[in-house]
Design an enzyme around this catalytic site. Structure first.
Site, PDB file in Angstrom:
ATOM      1  N   LYS A 112       0.842  -1.010   0.137  1.00 54.06           N
ATOM      2  CA  LYS A 112      -0.029  -0.244  -0.106  1.00 54.06           C
ATOM      3  C   LYS A 112       0.885   1.300  -0.127  1.00 54.06           C
ATOM      4  O   LYS A 112       0.616   2.311  -0.591  1.00 54.06           O
ATOM      5  CB  LYS A 112      -0.924   0.203   1.135  1.00 54.06           C
ATOM      6  CG  LYS A 112      -1.740  -1.135   1.272  1.00 54.06           C
ATOM      7  CD  LYS A 112      -2.418  -1.411   0.048  1.00 54.06           C
ATOM      8  CE  LYS A 112      -3.120  -2.959   0.051  1.00 54.06           C
ATOM      9  NZ  LYS A 112      -3.562  -3.089  -1.619  1.00 54.06           N
ATOM     10  N   LYS A 144      -3.092   2.091   9.040  1.00 53.54           N
ATOM     11  CA  LYS A 144      -3.398   0.997   8.108  1.00 53.54           C
ATOM     12  C   LYS A 144      -2.090   0.110   7.950  1.00 53.54           C
ATOM     13  O   LYS A 144      -1.163   0.621   8.217  1.00 53.54           O
ATOM     14  CB  LYS A 144      -3.646   1.795   6.688  1.00 53.54           C
ATOM     15  CG  LYS A 144      -4.836   2.589   6.691  1.00 53.54           C
ATOM     16  CD  LYS A 144      -5.195   3.007   5.302  1.00 53.54           C
ATOM     17  CE  LYS A 144      -6.480   4.005   4.967  1.00 53.54           C
ATOM     18  NZ  LYS A 144      -6.539   4.314   3.505  1.00 53.54           N
ATOM     19  N   GLY A 150      -8.470  -3.705   2.458  1.00 52.04           N
ATOM     20  CA  GLY A 150      -9.758  -4.231   2.922  1.00 52.04           C
ATOM     21  C   GLY A 150     -10.010  -4.007   4.505  1.00 52.04           C
ATOM     22  O   GLY A 150     -10.754  -4.882   5.035  1.00 52.04           O
ATOM     23  N   HIS A 194     -16.382   6.031  -0.980  1.00 54.22           N
ATOM     24  CA  HIS A 194     -15.542   5.049  -1.531  1.00 54.22           C
ATOM     25  C   HIS A 194     -15.832   4.771  -2.934  1.00 54.22           C
ATOM     26  O   HIS A 194     -16.903   4.148  -3.234  1.00 54.22           O
ATOM     27  CB  HIS A 194     -15.589   3.726  -0.896  1.00 54.22           C
ATOM     28  CG  HIS A 194     -14.480   2.550  -1.275  1.00 54.22           C
ATOM     29  ND1 HIS A 194     -13.832   1.767  -0.574  1.00 54.22           N
ATOM     30  CD2 HIS A 194     -14.528   2.091  -2.706  1.00 54.22           C
ATOM     31  CE1 HIS A 194     -12.975   1.122  -1.188  1.00 54.22           C
ATOM     32  NE2 HIS A 194     -13.491   1.089  -2.318  1.00 54.22           N
ATOM     33  N   GLU A 261      -8.883   2.793  -6.312  1.00 55.38           N
ATOM     34  CA  GLU A 261      -9.648   3.132  -5.235  1.00 55.38           C
ATOM     35  C   GLU A 261      -9.449   4.602  -4.845  1.00 55.38           C
ATOM     36  O   GLU A 261      -8.209   4.748  -4.614  1.00 55.38           O
ATOM     37  CB  GLU A 261      -9.377   2.164  -4.084  1.00 55.38           C
ATOM     38  CG  GLU A 261     -10.242   0.820  -4.612  1.00 55.38           C
ATOM     39  CD  GLU A 261     -10.216  -0.395  -3.029  1.00 55.38           C
ATOM     40  OE1 GLU A 261     -10.022   0.646  -2.042  1.00 55.38           O
ATOM     41  OE2 GLU A 261     -10.835  -1.393  -3.165  1.00 55.38           O
ATOM     42  N   ARG A 278      -6.933  -7.096 -10.287  1.00 53.46           N
ATOM     43  CA  ARG A 278      -7.858  -8.218 -10.449  1.00 53.46           C
ATOM     44  C   ARG A 278      -9.238  -7.677 -10.822  1.00 53.46           C
ATOM     45  O   ARG A 278      -9.590  -6.503 -10.594  1.00 53.46           O
ATOM     46  CB  ARG A 278      -8.025  -8.973  -9.064  1.00 53.46           C
ATOM     47  CG  ARG A 278      -8.481  -8.247  -8.026  1.00 53.46           C
ATOM     48  CD  ARG A 278      -8.689  -9.346  -6.801  1.00 53.46           C
ATOM     49  NE  ARG A 278      -8.675  -8.325  -5.618  1.00 53.46           N
ATOM     50  CZ  ARG A 278      -9.717  -7.763  -5.213  1.00 53.46           C
ATOM     51  NH1 ARG A 278     -10.881  -7.682  -5.792  1.00 53.46           N
ATOM     52  NH2 ARG A 278      -9.692  -6.971  -4.041  1.00 53.46           N
TER      53      ARG A 278
HETATM   54  C1  MV4 Z   1      -9.854   5.564   4.594  1.00 54.08           C
HETATM   55  C2  MV4 Z   1     -10.935   6.136   5.076  1.00 54.08           C
HETATM   56  C3  MV4 Z   1     -10.624   7.402   5.480  1.00 54.08           C
HETATM   57  N1  MV4 Z   1      -9.581   8.071   5.287  1.00 54.08           N
HETATM   58  N2  MV4 Z   1      -8.643   6.363   4.446  1.00 54.08           N
HETATM   59  C4  MV4 Z   1     -11.411   1.279   4.278  1.00 54.08           C
HETATM   60  C5  MV4 Z   1     -10.565   0.049   3.655  1.00 54.08           C
HETATM   61  C6  MV4 Z   1      -9.910   0.595   2.646  1.00 54.08           C
HETATM   62  N3  MV4 Z   1     -10.598   0.081   1.170  1.00 54.08           N
HETATM   63  C7  MV4 Z   1      -9.696   1.828   2.896  1.00 54.08           C
HETATM   64  N4  MV4 Z   1     -10.644   2.360   3.606  1.00 54.08           N
HETATM   65  C8  MV4 Z   1     -10.749   3.536   4.022  1.00 54.08           C
HETATM   66  N5  MV4 Z   1      -9.787   4.348   4.010  1.00 54.08           N
HETATM   67  C9  MV4 Z   1      -8.441   7.611   5.149  1.00 54.08           C
HETATM   68  N6  MV4 Z   1      -7.338   8.133   5.162  1.00 54.08           N
HETATM   69  C10 MV4 Z   1     -12.341   5.686   4.749  1.00 54.08           C
HETATM   70  C11 MV4 Z   1     -11.993   4.092   4.145  1.00 54.08           C
HETATM   71  C12 MV4 Z   1     -13.207   3.524   4.249  1.00 54.08           C
HETATM   72  C13 MV4 Z   1     -13.768   2.822   5.401  1.00 54.08           C
HETATM   73  C14 MV4 Z   1     -13.214   3.209   6.870  1.00 54.08           C
HETATM   74  C15 MV4 Z   1     -13.930   2.889   7.948  1.00 54.08           C
HETATM   75  C16 MV4 Z   1     -15.129   2.147   7.662  1.00 54.08           C
HETATM   76  C17 MV4 Z   1     -15.704   1.842   6.588  1.00 54.08           C
HETATM   77  C18 MV4 Z   1     -15.203   2.368   5.493  1.00 54.08           C
HETATM   78  C19 MV4 Z   1     -15.530   1.871   4.226  1.00 54.08           C
HETATM   79  C20 MV4 Z   1     -15.069   2.488   2.867  1.00 54.08           C
HETATM   80  C21 MV4 Z   1     -13.820   3.134   3.119  1.00 54.08           C
END
Ligand code: MV4
Length: 625
Positions: A112, A144, A150, A194, A261, A278
């Site tokens: 990442k 993260k 995910g 998202h 994403e 993928r």
């Molecule tokens: C984030 C975010 C907000 N701020 N990063 C979720 C998993 C991965 N796909 C990236 N995700 C997120 N990254 C920053 N800096 C919000 C999400 C996010 C999310 C976070 C918490 C709960 C549900 C979520 C659903 C979609 C994206």
């Protein structure tokens, strides 16, 4: 040279879906299946099939199956080995075409932090990083896992005081999930959406995007509703985000299908977060609005064909993921036999389910994807709701009513659902009498309706529905007319007709299936499992012991205690795994571990005793503990 035979290194709905496109293209297919999937439907969806033992991650067995069957290519689907650079390389070394990007592209996007650097070098906005040393201004942040995605190893931290504990727990979760506990910290974007862009690269240096998918509706980072186009984008923003996605693809010479994403902040600023190398579960919404079969395009690109021009999209598509889980029991997995499988009509249904299918704990909980397409969002939404309402699944619990609650909510309807939209707690206020009446009266032989263990009393049954125990009694008024009552005083007049049950003058059809001590009842308005309880309440266990029971079917992943160990209320005892989710079982009393009744790796059933705790002899009151 056009491909003639392709091995599908996956299972479930995506395996059948890939086989469908291959059939349309005139490509013969080879399925692979594990021992546990011997009776699954996907091997029958292909022209031939090869058993590969325990796991879909066995690279050697899969490559061997491809060579033996004369397959020239391997499609990995999603999950399993689809983002495994070693597998992509192994295919190429074996002279097989990997239907996906190069191993290098997989590798570069697997980290990442490396992916963020590539995006930044391509001039694409990334989320501000770094520890908020400058006081509270830097909070909230999100921790993260560098090696993950995910949501595993992800923690939202709103103040400095929470930071160290969050780093510690994120590190251990990332270590367990990815074998790499390294972390990075980003500014947390509140109320973000998202938004992901489908991109495609061919072997002639072309990279295009096929518009976006809005995947903001996630529960514990599992997407459950996706749609295209996003109600949050206007054409200007769509153009800029699409260009950013293509720029990242071009920066690494990307080929085949990929998903970039982004987070879209309420301010309209967007930030790259990660790239998936993928095809994704939710790809059908893109297919329906562009008219492009993405699996066909993957194969054509792998054959060296050039990409088409970026498509013009029409209409709107919304997908709902129907899962075998229990929304009334913390969405724990639900297993069992699918006695009745009847998905809604007028929508696309990607599934591997059929009557009699067995749902076990070994694979993910996805039963089917229902994807509606309409000329506009309201049309698609109406069609999806109708299809879900008429979807009948008897034998396992599902999130059907939860999906309906989301799709019919005001926020979703208005297109306001962002990543904070969930977890809306699932509320169910159901009148249970109709379901019990349907369960009792469904047997034409009256075996249940006339059942009584006391000639001087009305027939009755002690049942548990949605975790609520109740006694229901009934009496026959005349012919097919009955009066049903619950112990709580609810009452209903029920007439059994050939068209269903007329309850207080309203006729509804019900579908009923008995299995053991459970009666599964379905109606368009809702479905439930009625568990018949024994008439005599279990003798209260001597207050001195308590058995920590399994709340779900699963496999024992870790045993965290030893016999003789003192435990306090809330301490972890055992970690179970089912459908790729871990569930920690904790003690609800203070005491000493008397016996450990399971072994690591053992498969356990719901309700099975795991650990026996002896209550501590103590006169401490609750407040003193
Ligand atoms: C984030 C975010 C907000 N701020 N990063 C979720 C998993 C991965 N796909 C990236 N995700 C997120 N990254 C920053 N800096 C919000 C999400 C996010 C999310 C976070 C918490 C709960 C549900 C979520 C659903 C979609 C994206």
């Amino acid at each position: 040279m056009p491909l003639r035979k392709l091995l599908i290194a996956n299972r479930g709905e995506i395996a059948g879906r890939i086989a469908r496109t291959c059939r349309e293209m005139g490509i013969r297919t080879v399925a692979v299946y594990s021992d546990a999937d011997r009776n699954a439907s996907h091997p029958r969806a292909a022209d031939e099939a090869v058993v590969i033992g325990e796991s879909y991650l066995d690279i050697a067995r899969i490559i061997e199956a491809a060579k033996r069957s004369g397959a020239e290519a391997i499609h990995p689907g999603y999950g399993f080995l689809s983002e495994n650079a070693v597998f992509a390389e192994a295919c190429e070394h074996a002279g097989l075409i990997f239907i996906g990007p190069s191993a290098d592209a997989i590798r570069s996007m697997g980290s990442k932090t490396a992916a963020r650097d590539i995006a930044a070098s391509a001039g694409v906005p990334i989320v501000p990083v770094g520890l908020p040393y400058d006081g509270p201004a830097g909070f909230p942040v999100i921790v993260k896992a560098s090696a993950g995605g995910g949501g595993r190893g992800m923690r939202i931290v709103r103040s400095r005081g929470q930071l160290n504990a969050a780093l510690e727990s994120a590190r251990s979760e990332a270590e367990r999930a990815f074998g790499d506990g390294s972390l990075f910290i980003e500014k947390y974007i509140e109320g973000a959406r998202h938004i992901e862009f489908q991109i495609f690269g061919d072997r002639h240096g072309n990279v295009i995007h096929l518009l976006e998918r809005d995947c903001s509706i996630q529960r514990r980072h599992q997407k459950i509703v996706e749609e295209s186009p996003s109600p949050a984008l206007n054409d200007e923003l769509r153009t800029r985000m699409g260009e950013a996605a293509v720029a990242i693809g071009k920066a690494i010479g990307y080929t085949n299908a990929g998903t970039v994403e982004f987070l879209l902040a309420p301010s309209g600023e967007f930030y790259f977060i990660e790239m998936n190398t993928r095809i994704q579960v939710e790809h059908p919404v893109t297919e329906l609005i562009t008219g492009i079969d993405l699996v066909r395009l993957q194969i054509e690109v792998a054959e060296g064909k050039p990409l088409p021009r970026s498509p013009r999209a029409i209409g709107h598509a919304i997908e709902a993921r129907l899962n075998a889980e229990d929304p009334l029991n913390d969405f724990l997995p639900s297993v069992g036999t699918i006695h009745v499988w009847r998905p809604g009509e007028q929508v696309r249904v990607d599934t591997a389910m059929e009557d009699g299918a067995e749902i076990g704990i070994h694979y993910d909980s996805l039963l089917a994807k229902l994807i509606a397409f309409g000329r506009d969002r309201e049309t698609a939404l109406r069609q999806l709701v109708h299809a879900l309402e008429s979807t009948a699944v008897l034998g396992v619990k599902t999130n059907r009513e939860y999906l309906l609650q989301i799709l019919e909510s005001e926020d979703f309807h208005a297109g306001r659902a962002d990543t904070a939209f969930l977890p809306t707690p699932f509320q169910v206020k159901r009148d249970y009498l109709p379901y019990v009446a349907a369960g009792v009266l469904h047997r034409r032989d009256g075996a249940l309706a006339d059942y009584r263990n006391n000639p001087f009393r009305d027939p009755s049954m002690k049942v548990e529905i949605d975790g609520v125990a109740m006694t229901v009694s009934w009496k026959r008024l005349r012919d097919d007319e009955y009066e049903f009552k619950t112990g709580a005083g609810a009452i209903a007049r029920v007439v059994r007709t050939h068209n269903g049950l007329e309850i207080d003058s309203v006729l509804r059809r019900y579908e009923v299936k008995e299995a053991g001590d459970e009666i599964f009842v379905w109606s368009p308005a809702g479905s439930c499992a009625i568990r018949r309880l024994s008439r005599h309440p279990r003798s209260e266990q001597a207050g001195r012991h308590e058995a920590a029971n399994s709340p779900m079917p699963g496999q024992v992943l870790r045993i965290l205690v030893v016999v003789g160990q003192s435990v306090n209320k809330g301490d972890s005892l055992v970690v179970l795994e089912a459908m790729k989710m871990e569930q920690t079982i904790r003690t609800s009393i203070n005491g000493v571990v008397n016996a450990i009744l399971v072994q690591q790796g053992q498969v356990v059933a719901p309700g099975q005793k795991l650990v026996e705790i002896g209550a501590l002899e103590t006169n401490l009151t609750e407040t003193d503990q």
